[in-house]
Structures are given as C-alpha cells and as structure tokens.
Motif scaffolding. Structure first.
Motif, PDB file in Angstrom:
ATOM      1  N   ASN A   1       4.882  -2.783   8.533  1.00 12.76           N
ATOM      2  CA  ASN A   1       5.891  -1.966   7.863  1.00 12.76           C
ATOM      3  C   ASN A   1       7.229  -2.685   7.942  1.00 12.76           C
ATOM      4  O   ASN A   1       7.688  -3.033   9.031  1.00 12.76           O
ATOM      5  N   ALA A   2       7.844  -2.904   6.794  1.00 15.05           N
ATOM      6  CA  ALA A   2       9.145  -3.566   6.747  1.00 15.05           C
ATOM      7  C   ALA A   2      10.233  -2.528   6.513  1.00 15.05           C
ATOM      8  O   ALA A   2      10.184  -1.794   5.520  1.00 15.05           O
ATOM      9  N   PRO A   3      11.219  -2.433   7.408  1.00 16.74           N
ATOM     10  CA  PRO A   3      12.314  -1.472   7.210  1.00 16.74           C
ATOM     11  C   PRO A   3      13.280  -1.962   6.132  1.00 16.74           C
ATOM     12  O   PRO A   3      13.766  -3.089   6.188  1.00 16.74           O
ATOM     13  N   VAL A   4      13.554  -1.109   5.148  1.00 15.51           N
ATOM     14  CA  VAL A   4      14.365  -1.518   3.999  1.00 15.51           C
ATOM     15  C   VAL A   4      15.361  -0.417   3.634  1.00 15.51           C
ATOM     16  O   VAL A   4      15.386   0.651   4.242  1.00 15.51           O
ATOM     17  N   LEU A   5      16.168  -0.685   2.612  1.00  8.49           N
ATOM     18  CA  LEU A   5      17.126   0.281   2.081  1.00  8.49           C
ATOM     19  C   LEU A   5      16.553   0.945   0.831  1.00  8.49           C
ATOM     20  O   LEU A   5      15.706   0.377   0.142  1.00  8.49           O
ATOM     21  N   SER A   6      17.042   2.130   0.538  1.00  4.87           N
ATOM     22  CA  SER A   6      16.541   2.857  -0.630  1.00  4.87           C
ATOM     23  C   SER A   6      17.112   2.286  -1.927  1.00  4.87           C
ATOM     24  O   SER A   6      18.162   1.631  -1.942  1.00  4.87           O
ATOM     25  N   LEU A   7      16.386   2.538  -3.006  1.00  2.57           N
ATOM     26  CA  LEU A   7      16.824   2.169  -4.355  1.00  2.57           C
ATOM     27  C   LEU A   7      17.232   0.701  -4.451  1.00  2.57           C
ATOM     28  O   LEU A   7      18.267   0.351  -5.016  1.00  2.57           O
ATOM     29  N   ARG A   8      16.406  -0.143  -3.883  1.00  4.20           N
ATOM     30  CA  ARG A   8      16.655  -1.581  -3.929  1.00  4.20           C
ATOM     31  C   ARG A   8      15.379  -2.300  -4.383  1.00  4.20           C
ATOM     32  O   ARG A   8      14.278  -1.773  -4.282  1.00  4.20           O
ATOM     33  N   SER A   9      15.571  -3.518  -4.851  1.00  4.92           N
ATOM     34  CA  SER A   9      14.447  -4.383  -5.196  1.00  4.92           C
ATOM     35  C   SER A   9      14.333  -5.460  -4.122  1.00  4.92           C
ATOM     36  O   SER A   9      15.329  -6.119  -3.795  1.00  4.92           O
ATOM     37  N   TYR A  10      13.126  -5.635  -3.578  1.00  2.00           N
ATOM     38  CA  TYR A  10      12.912  -6.575  -2.480  1.00  2.00           C
ATOM     39  C   TYR A  10      11.879  -7.636  -2.845  1.00  2.00           C
ATOM     40  O   TYR A  10      10.929  -7.378  -3.588  1.00  2.00           O
ATOM     41  N   GLU A  11      12.081  -8.817  -2.286  1.00  3.12           N
ATOM     42  CA  GLU A  11      11.069  -9.870  -2.293  1.00  3.12           C
ATOM     43  C   GLU A  11      10.361  -9.823  -0.947  1.00  3.12           C
ATOM     44  O   GLU A  11      11.020  -9.736   0.099  1.00  3.12           O
ATOM     45  N   ILE A  12       9.036  -9.914  -0.947  1.00  2.00           N
ATOM     46  CA  ILE A  12       8.281  -9.829   0.300  1.00  2.00           C
ATOM     47  C   ILE A  12       7.093 -10.785   0.242  1.00  2.00           C
ATOM     48  O   ILE A  12       6.478 -10.961  -0.816  1.00  2.00           O
ATOM     49  N   ARG A  13       6.790 -11.420   1.353  1.00  2.00           N
ATOM     50  CA  ARG A  13       5.671 -12.360   1.425  1.00  2.00           C
ATOM     51  C   ARG A  13       5.172 -12.445   2.862  1.00  2.00           C
ATOM     52  O   ARG A  13       5.830 -11.942   3.784  1.00  2.00           O
ATOM     53  N   VAL A  14       4.033 -13.096   3.080  1.00  2.00           N
ATOM     54  CA  VAL A  14       3.394 -13.104   4.398  1.00  2.00           C
ATOM     55  C   VAL A  14       2.811 -14.483   4.693  1.00  2.00           C
ATOM     56  O   VAL A  14       2.428 -15.226   3.783  1.00  2.00           O
TER      57      VAL A  14
ATOM     58  N   VAL B   1       0.809  -1.222   0.000  1.00  4.61           N
ATOM     59  CA  VAL B   1       0.000   0.000   0.000  1.00  4.61           C
ATOM     60  C   VAL B   1       0.841   1.269   0.000  1.00  4.61           C
ATOM     61  O   VAL B   1       0.339   2.343  -0.326  1.00  4.61           O
ATOM     62  N   ASN B   2       2.121   1.143   0.360  1.00  8.76           N
ATOM     63  CA  ASN B   2       2.975   2.334   0.336  1.00  8.76           C
ATOM     64  C   ASN B   2       4.441   1.905   0.318  1.00  8.76           C
ATOM     65  O   ASN B   2       4.826   0.936   0.969  1.00  8.76           O
ATOM     66  N   VAL B   3       5.243   2.632  -0.466  1.00 11.94           N
ATOM     67  CA  VAL B   3       6.679   2.357  -0.550  1.00 11.94           C
ATOM     68  C   VAL B   3       7.423   3.677  -0.443  1.00 11.94           C
ATOM     69  O   VAL B   3       7.118   4.636  -1.165  1.00 11.94           O
ATOM     70  N   THR B   4       8.392   3.746   0.465  1.00 11.68           N
ATOM     71  CA  THR B   4       9.238   4.931   0.592  1.00 11.68           C
ATOM     72  C   THR B   4      10.694   4.501   0.454  1.00 11.68           C
ATOM     73  O   THR B   4      10.984   3.351   0.119  1.00 11.68           O
ATOM     74  N   PHE B   5      11.604   5.425   0.752  1.00 15.01           N
ATOM     75  CA  PHE B   5      13.027   5.091   0.630  1.00 15.01           C
ATOM     76  C   PHE B   5      13.491   4.129   1.721  1.00 15.01           C
ATOM     77  O   PHE B   5      14.539   3.501   1.585  1.00 15.01           O
ATOM     78  N   ASN B   6      12.706   3.991   2.823  1.00 11.05           N
ATOM     79  CA  ASN B   6      13.161   3.101   3.899  1.00 11.05           C
ATOM     80  C   ASN B   6      12.074   2.194   4.469  1.00 11.05           C
ATOM     81  O   ASN B   6      12.295   1.515   5.468  1.00 11.05           O
ATOM     82  N   THR B   7      10.900   2.163   3.839  1.00  3.97           N
ATOM     83  CA  THR B   7       9.805   1.356   4.384  1.00  3.97           C
ATOM     84  C   THR B   7       8.929   0.795   3.266  1.00  3.97           C
ATOM     85  O   THR B   7       8.618   1.494   2.298  1.00  3.97           O
ATOM     86  N   ILE B   8       8.550  -0.470   3.428  1.00  3.86           N
ATOM     87  CA  ILE B   8       7.514  -1.077   2.588  1.00  3.86           C
ATOM     88  C   ILE B   8       6.327  -1.383   3.495  1.00  3.86           C
ATOM     89  O   ILE B   8       6.474  -2.089   4.501  1.00  3.86           O
ATOM     90  N   SER B   9       5.172  -0.831   3.163  1.00  2.76           N
ATOM     91  CA  SER B   9       3.960  -1.038   3.961  1.00  2.76           C
ATOM     92  C   SER B   9       3.016  -1.977   3.220  1.00  2.76           C
ATOM     93  O   SER B   9       2.752  -1.789   2.030  1.00  2.76           O
ATOM     94  N   ALA B  10       2.509  -2.976   3.943  1.00  2.99           N
ATOM     95  CA  ALA B  10       1.645  -3.984   3.324  1.00  2.99           C
ATOM     96  C   ALA B  10       0.423  -4.248   4.191  1.00  2.99           C
ATOM     97  O   ALA B  10       0.451  -4.066   5.411  1.00  2.99           O
TER      98      ALA B  10
END
Length: 210
Positions: free
Chosen positions: A164-177, A114-123
């Motif tokens: 909210n998953a804490p992440v790094l900027s300008l990266r591609s992530y795999e995410i699952r639940v 639902v939202n992606v920033t430079f340091n967070t992926i929200s699901a």
C-alpha cells in the motif's frame, strides 16, 4: 593430447566470470592444436550455463583468456577446460568456483493496481522467478511519485507480494515495482499511471466538525 590445460584462474562477478589459462605443454600436445573446449556446469541444476570452443590460430601462443557470460549470480559452478587436437579431445582440467551476488534481471510480472482510495494505492504482483534473482531476494520496492513532475521517487519496502502506497487525494501518480537483493535493486517494471479519488464524506464531515 596427453595432458590437460594448466594454471586455470577464474575471476567471478555477479553474472559472469573471466577465465585465464595456459596451453597444454607442447611436448604433450601430440599434434596440431585445434581449439580449447570450455564447459561451465551449474551445480544446482546440472545444466550447462556456458559452452564454447576457443580456436587456436597461433600454435606458439601460451596464454589464453575468455569471458564466461550468461551465468547466474550467487551460484556454484564446475568449470572444465580441455584441448582438442587433430586426433581428438585430451584430458580435462576442472575447477570449482562461485559467482558473486547480483541483482534481479527481471521485474515482477502481473503488476496490478487492485484498489485506489483518496489516500492509498494498493498493488499486487507475482514473485520473480528464482532463476532471475541472481542472489537472495530480500523483498520488493514500490516506487511512486506525482505524475509528470519528474520529482523524487518515494518508496515502500515489503517482503510479500502486495503493498500500500500512501498518497494524496485527487492526484495522478506514477508507480512501479522491482525486487532487490543485498546488492541493490533489480530491473524495475514499466510505469503505471494511477489517479487517486477525492476525500470521503466521512473526512469532510470530520473537517467541519473540528
């Protein structure tokens, strides 16, 4: 038949159980044995979760066993076993048992980023249906890692339907639940690929000011 099957023993596991029993004593069979009827009733829903006829092919056989599958974890059941001969069905032997706690047999539906920033992926996602939990649902695990590297999965544990998953900027992530019980994780959702954004202007300004 004049008597019911004897010596029922049930050995439960999370979503199935093994049943052993002895035949109706020959004196009370009153004719040729045809089959043993097994019914497993869910005491919460009053539905039949397992039903089967075990054919008798050897009239001299004494001991029988049958796998009772398709059951729900951490659930109370009533087991009924009876002999059917050439005339009809005889008395029923009943036994109560409970399956052990298992893990969810389904992953959360409608898993959405639902939202992606430079340091967070929200699901967010929808709750796992109660019938698929097979135990007491303790919460959900969000697993994520850098895409394409086959690295170790990081995870966030939550009890609600968002994380909210804490992440790094300008990266591609795999995410699952997945959902989990005391026993462990259930079936995990398919992987979503998410690209994070770059640093915000505010972060860049603060970097140069320092």
């Amino acid at each position: 038949p004049g008597k019911a099957p004897r010596n029922l023993e049930v050995y439960p596991s999370p979503r199935k159980a093994w049943l052993d029993w002895k035949v109706v004593q020959p004196y009370y069979q009153y004719g040729k044995q045809i089959s043993y009827r097994i019914i497993v009733k869910n005491l919460r829903t009053a539905e039949i979760d397992f039903g089967h006829h075990v054919a008798v092919q050897d009239q001299s056989k004494i001991d029988y066993g049958k796998l009772l599958d398709g059951l729900k974890g951490l659930t109370n059941y009533q087991l009924n076993v009876s002999l059917i001969n050439v005339v009809g069905e005889g008395p029923i032997t009943s036994l109560l048992f409970a399956t052990l706690e298992g893990v969810p047999s389904a992953y959360p539906q409608q898993f959405s980023i639902v939202n992606v920033t430079f340091n967070t992926i929200s699901a967010t996602w929808e709750a796992i249906d109660f019938e698929e939990t097979h135990g007491i649902l303790r919460g959900y695990h969000i697993y994520y890692r850098l895409a394409g590297l086959n690295g170790t999965w990081a995870n966030v544990s939550v009890t609600d339907l968002a994380a909210n998953a804490p992440v790094l900027s300008l990266r591609s992530y795999e995410i699952r639940v997945c959902g989990y019980t005391r026993v462990g994780d259930g079936i995990i959702s398919p992987i979503h690929i998410v690209n994070t954004t770059g640093f915000s202007k505010y972060i860049i300004i603060m970097f140069f000011l320092n």
